[in-house]
Design a protein around this motif. Structure first.
Motif, mmCIF file in Angstrom:
data_model
loop_
_atom_site.group_PDB
_atom_site.id
_atom_site.type_symbol
_atom_site.label_atom_id
_atom_site.label_comp_id
_atom_site.label_asym_id
_atom_site.label_seq_id
_atom_site.Cartn_x
_atom_site.Cartn_y
_atom_site.Cartn_z
ATOM 1 N N VAL A 151 0.872 -0.607 -0.274
ATOM 2 C CA VAL A 151 -0.064 0.200 -0.306
ATOM 3 C C VAL A 151 0.731 1.794 0.263
ATOM 4 C CG1 VAL A 151 -2.033 -1.149 1.422
ATOM 5 C CG2 VAL A 151 -0.036 0.020 2.454
ATOM 6 N N GLN A 152 0.853 2.411 -0.455
ATOM 7 C CA GLN A 152 0.705 3.402 0.244
ATOM 8 C C GLN A 152 0.632 3.713 1.514
ATOM 9 O OE1 GLN A 152 -0.837 6.757 -0.460
ATOM 10 N NE2 GLN A 152 -2.797 6.276 0.485
ATOM 11 N N GLY A 153 1.839 4.976 2.004
ATOM 12 C CA GLY A 153 1.313 5.013 3.595
ATOM 13 C C GLY A 153 0.220 5.322 3.859
ATOM 14 N N GLY A 154 -0.617 5.662 3.278
ATOM 15 C CA GLY A 154 -1.971 6.400 4.172
ATOM 16 C C GLY A 154 -2.324 5.504 5.565
ATOM 17 N N ARG B 101 8.952 15.297 -1.554
ATOM 18 C CA ARG B 101 10.006 16.342 -2.509
ATOM 19 C C ARG B 101 9.967 15.224 -4.027
ATOM 20 N NH1 ARG B 101 13.203 12.461 0.906
ATOM 21 N NH2 ARG B 101 13.937 10.708 -0.411
ATOM 22 N N TYR B 102 9.209 14.438 -4.423
ATOM 23 C CA TYR B 102 9.097 13.906 -5.224
ATOM 24 C C TYR B 102 7.916 14.364 -6.154
ATOM 25 C CZ TYR B 102 12.811 11.183 -4.122
ATOM 26 O OH TYR B 102 13.747 10.858 -4.012
ATOM 27 N N ARG B 103 6.726 15.503 -4.821
ATOM 28 C CA ARG B 103 5.625 16.049 -5.207
ATOM 29 C C ARG B 103 4.952 14.588 -5.536
ATOM 30 N NH1 ARG B 103 6.761 20.665 -10.016
ATOM 31 N NH2 ARG B 103 7.819 21.601 -8.793
ATOM 32 N N GLU B 104 4.848 14.194 -3.988
ATOM 33 C CA GLU B 104 3.536 12.689 -4.655
ATOM 34 C C GLU B 104 2.857 12.439 -3.555
ATOM 35 O OE1 GLU B 104 7.167 9.585 -5.314
ATOM 36 O OE2 GLU B 104 6.539 9.419 -3.465
ATOM 37 N N VAL B 105 2.974 13.734 -2.747
ATOM 38 C CA VAL B 105 2.089 14.511 -1.545
ATOM 39 C C VAL B 105 2.063 15.908 -1.122
ATOM 40 C CG1 VAL B 105 3.093 13.564 -0.139
ATOM 41 C CG2 VAL B 105 1.269 12.993 0.831
ATOM 42 N N VAL B 106 1.311 16.308 -0.343
ATOM 43 C CA VAL B 106 1.740 18.155 0.422
ATOM 44 C C VAL B 106 2.347 17.789 1.173
ATOM 45 C CG1 VAL B 106 -0.692 18.457 -0.583
ATOM 46 C CG2 VAL B 106 -0.292 17.337 1.223
ATOM 47 N N ASP B 107 3.096 17.077 1.784
ATOM 48 C CA ASP B 107 3.884 16.825 2.717
ATOM 49 C C ASP B 107 4.492 15.708 3.506
ATOM 50 O OD1 ASP B 107 1.543 15.663 4.371
ATOM 51 O OD2 ASP B 107 1.267 18.116 4.995
ATOM 52 N N ASP B 108 4.794 15.334 4.309
ATOM 53 C CA ASP B 108 5.295 13.717 4.790
ATOM 54 C C ASP B 108 5.052 12.838 5.539
ATOM 55 O OD1 ASP B 108 7.437 13.819 2.511
ATOM 56 O OD2 ASP B 108 8.882 15.067 3.647
ATOM 57 N N HIS B 109 3.789 13.977 6.066
ATOM 58 C CA HIS B 109 2.561 12.918 7.017
ATOM 59 C C HIS B 109 2.746 11.252 6.842
ATOM 60 C CE1 HIS B 109 -0.492 13.037 4.146
ATOM 61 N NE2 HIS B 109 -1.229 12.301 4.391
ATOM 62 N N GLN B 110 2.631 10.656 5.698
ATOM 63 C CA GLN B 110 2.924 9.518 5.924
ATOM 64 C C GLN B 110 4.298 8.995 6.186
ATOM 65 O OE1 GLN B 110 2.041 7.830 1.623
ATOM 66 N NE2 GLN B 110 0.051 8.892 1.546
ATOM 67 N N VAL B 111 5.451 9.312 6.019
ATOM 68 C CA VAL B 111 6.602 8.802 6.676
ATOM 69 C C VAL B 111 6.683 8.207 8.358
ATOM 70 C CG1 VAL B 111 8.954 9.087 6.823
ATOM 71 C CG2 VAL B 111 7.848 9.981 5.034
ATOM 72 N N ALA B 112 6.327 9.680 8.530
ATOM 73 C CA ALA B 112 5.807 9.709 10.476
ATOM 74 C C ALA B 112 4.815 7.960 10.756
ATOM 75 C CB ALA B 112 5.517 10.782 11.158
ATOM 76 N N PHE B 113 3.346 8.851 10.247
ATOM 77 C CA PHE B 113 2.656 7.182 10.949
ATOM 78 C C PHE B 113 3.000 6.127 10.323
ATOM 79 C CE2 PHE B 113 -0.916 4.513 8.885
ATOM 80 C CZ PHE B 113 -1.796 5.006 9.519
ATOM 81 N N VAL B 114 3.541 5.309 9.070
ATOM 82 C CA VAL B 114 4.099 4.214 8.205
ATOM 83 C C VAL B 114 5.053 4.201 9.979
ATOM 84 C CG1 VAL B 114 5.722 3.031 6.702
ATOM 85 C CG2 VAL B 114 3.303 4.153 6.437
ATOM 86 N N GLU B 115 5.759 4.553 9.951
ATOM 87 C CA GLU B 115 6.836 4.390 10.881
ATOM 88 C C GLU B 115 6.216 4.218 12.699
ATOM 89 O OE1 GLU B 115 9.256 8.064 11.110
ATOM 90 O OE2 GLU B 115 11.171 7.173 9.937
ATOM 91 N N ARG B 116 5.353 5.416 12.688
ATOM 92 C CA ARG B 116 4.685 4.546 13.780
ATOM 93 C C ARG B 116 4.545 2.844 13.216
ATOM 94 N NH1 ARG B 116 2.501 6.492 18.037
ATOM 95 N NH2 ARG B 116 1.598 5.121 19.934
ATOM 96 N N MET B 117 3.441 3.083 12.542
ATOM 97 C CA MET B 117 3.076 1.804 12.903
ATOM 98 C C MET B 117 3.864 0.185 12.228
ATOM 99 S SD MET B 117 -0.285 1.739 12.735
ATOM 100 C CE MET B 117 -1.513 0.803 11.671
#
Length: 199
Positions: A78-81, A103-119
């Motif tokens: 999955v994408q990290g939503g 940074r690749y314009r795949e999303v407006v900010d890096d919120h998915q990184v924090a969420f996936v790291e936590r999960m």
């Protein structure tokens, strides 16, 4: 029998060419017996994937159909939503999650990184952040899909609320002028004079 791998990019209008490019390379190099089901949303398929008989692709489908496809698959990427990760867990699949990056314009900010790291820390997702990592994880998953089957779980609303609350707190702490807080400030109207707003 082929191992079915489902990859879902969700409904975001931003493209996620990076992830499909990684899959395109992996498919071209693997000798494993696989069937790749791709929900690609706004991202066009790479030419190799589009012509590969092992690939079944669709752009958008009703949520119930996507959930049914997760249940029918051996491995789910999955994408990290949050919605995609939670859906996979509810279907009994440990999601391999690749966060979209601003940074690749795949999303407006890096919120998915924090969420996936936590999960990932809570063993509720496998966090993948590079093409070599994805190749290694996919090879292992195709070799032993049972390692990515988990008891289906429907997190209760309290748990989901707490988890997402932690995620928002992380974003606010790490990027106070961007991310979700800025998005909310742009979209939530200021209270009118004399009105009371719960915070």
């Amino acid at each position: 029998m082929a191992t079915t791998v489902l990859v879902t990019l969700g409904t975001d209008h931003h493209r996620f060419d990076r992830l499909l490019g990684w899959f395109d390379t992996w498919l071209a190099g693997t000798e494993a017996d696989v069937h790749l089901v791709v929900q690609h949303g706004s991202t066009p398929l790479p030419l190799g994937m589009a012509s590969d008989p092992r690939v079944t692709a669709f752009d958008l489908v009703p949520h119930d159909d996507l959930v049914a496809a997760m249940v029918a698959s051996d491995v789910v990427v999955v994408q990290g939503g949050p919605g995609s990760v939670m859906d996979a867990l509810e279907c009994g699949r440990l999601p391999i999650a690749v966060p979209r990056l601003a940074r690749y314009r795949e999303v407006v900010d890096d919120h998915q990184v924090a969420f996936v790291e936590r999960m990932s820390q809570e063993l509720m997702a496998v966090h993948v952040s590079s093409e070599p990592e994805l190749v290694d994880v996919l090879d292992a998953a195709v070799e032993d899909p049972s390692a990515y089957a988990v008891p289906p779980r429907r997190p209760d609303l309290t748990e989901v609320s707490e988890r997402l609350g932690d995620w928002v707190d992380l974003m606010v702490a790490e990027r106070p002028r961007r991310g979700l807080l800025a998005w909310l400030r742009r979209r939530v109207p200021a209270p009118r004079s004399g009105s009371r707003t719960a915070v």
